[in-house]
Design an enzyme around this catalytic site. Structure first.
Site, PDB file in Angstrom:
ATOM      1  N   GLY A  47       1.132  -1.067   0.017  1.00 46.86           N
ATOM      2  CA  GLY A  47      -0.058   0.055   0.560  1.00 46.86           C
ATOM      3  C   GLY A  47       1.200   1.159  -0.059  1.00 46.86           C
ATOM      4  N   GLU A 102       4.024   4.710   6.002  1.00 50.71           N
ATOM      5  CA  GLU A 102       3.082   3.996   6.230  1.00 50.71           C
ATOM      6  C   GLU A 102       1.829   4.364   5.546  1.00 50.71           C
ATOM      7  OE1 GLU A 102       1.904   1.290   5.919  1.00 50.71           O
ATOM      8  OE2 GLU A 102       1.184   0.411   8.008  1.00 50.71           O
ATOM      9  N   ASP A 106      -4.127   1.688  11.329  1.00 53.66           N
ATOM     10  CA  ASP A 106      -5.263   1.884  11.709  1.00 53.66           C
ATOM     11  C   ASP A 106      -5.403   2.358  13.026  1.00 53.66           C
ATOM     12  OD1 ASP A 106      -8.070   1.124  12.164  1.00 53.66           O
ATOM     13  OD2 ASP A 106      -8.451   0.033  10.693  1.00 53.66           O
ATOM     14  N   ARG A 169      -5.974   1.022  -6.635  1.00 54.78           N
ATOM     15  CA  ARG A 169      -4.303   1.696  -5.868  1.00 54.78           C
ATOM     16  C   ARG A 169      -3.448   2.590  -6.721  1.00 54.78           C
ATOM     17  NH1 ARG A 169      -2.071  -1.789  -1.945  1.00 54.78           N
ATOM     18  NH2 ARG A 169      -2.442  -4.575  -1.970  1.00 54.78           N
TER      19      ARG A 169
END
Ligand code: 5GP
Ligand code: MG
Length: 183
Positions: A47, A102, A106, A169
């Site tokens: 990610g 990052e 979460d 993405r």
């Protein structure tokens, strides 16, 4: 929030322009803090790859980049944070100043476990640059990132590296998926 033309996206949370501003600010701050420190920017795949690509171009001091991939143990829906290294770094981090890039923080459980693993290799320092942090009422992530790009609402977002089932993405903005896409 604004609407957009993508059939699966309900609304845009962060436009391309908003993202540019956020990343430029983070890059400027990191450049200031890591002058003469030759930081190693670590991306945890997949990610964060889009964010990292932009972040390193916003950093004006010498730095290097390396990648790692982790996979969660078990098949539980809730993250326990316990991870297995699928692809390790190619760089020795002993004595290095490490910044983990990052995409979204979460619970922060995965990252806190990863930091523990990396600390055993005796880097000079480890900090986290989180592009986004989820705002969850009465819940704080397990780690406190040194650099925070933006707080996002407690919704499932995609784009700018973030996926749903490996899709989206490549969207250049961050948006909320339409609920019917999940079902
Ligand atoms: P944590 O260990 O902090 O709970 O998990 C963070 C990871 O969960 C992120 O790196 C990302 O892969 C995934 N994640 C958390 N929230 C979202 C979200 O809203 N959208 C997407 N696409 N992934 C998310
Ligand atoms: Mg991630």
């Amino acid at each position: 929030m604004s609407s957009c033309n993508h059939p699966d996206i309900e609304s845009i949370v962060l436009s391309e322009d908003a993202i540019k501003e956020i990343v430029a600010r983070m890059g400027a701050k990191i450049s200031e803090d890591y002058k003469d420190k030759n930081p190693l920017i670590i991306t945890v795949l997949r990610g964060a790859f889009v964010f990292t690509a932009d972040l390193v171009r916003a950093i004006t001091v010498p730095c290097s980049v390396d990648f790692m991939a982790v996979s969660s143990y078990g098949d539980g829906v809730k993250s326990t944070g316990v991870v297995r290294i699928v692809k390790d770094l190619d760089t020795r981090i002993e004595g290095r100043h490490v910044v983990i890039a990052e995409d979204i923080l979460d619970s922060g459980l995965t990252l806190s476990y990863l930091i523990e693993m990396l600390e055993a290799r005796h880097p000079a320092s480890i900090e986290v640059a989180a592009f986004s942090v989820k705002d969850i009422p009465d819940k704080r992530p397990a780690i406190e990132p040194r650099y925070v790009g933006v707080h996002v609402p407690n919704e499932f977002i995609v784009g700018y590296g973030l996926d749903y089932a490996e899709r989206y993405r490549n969207l250049p903005y961050v948006g909320i998926l339409k609920p019917e896409v999940y079902s």
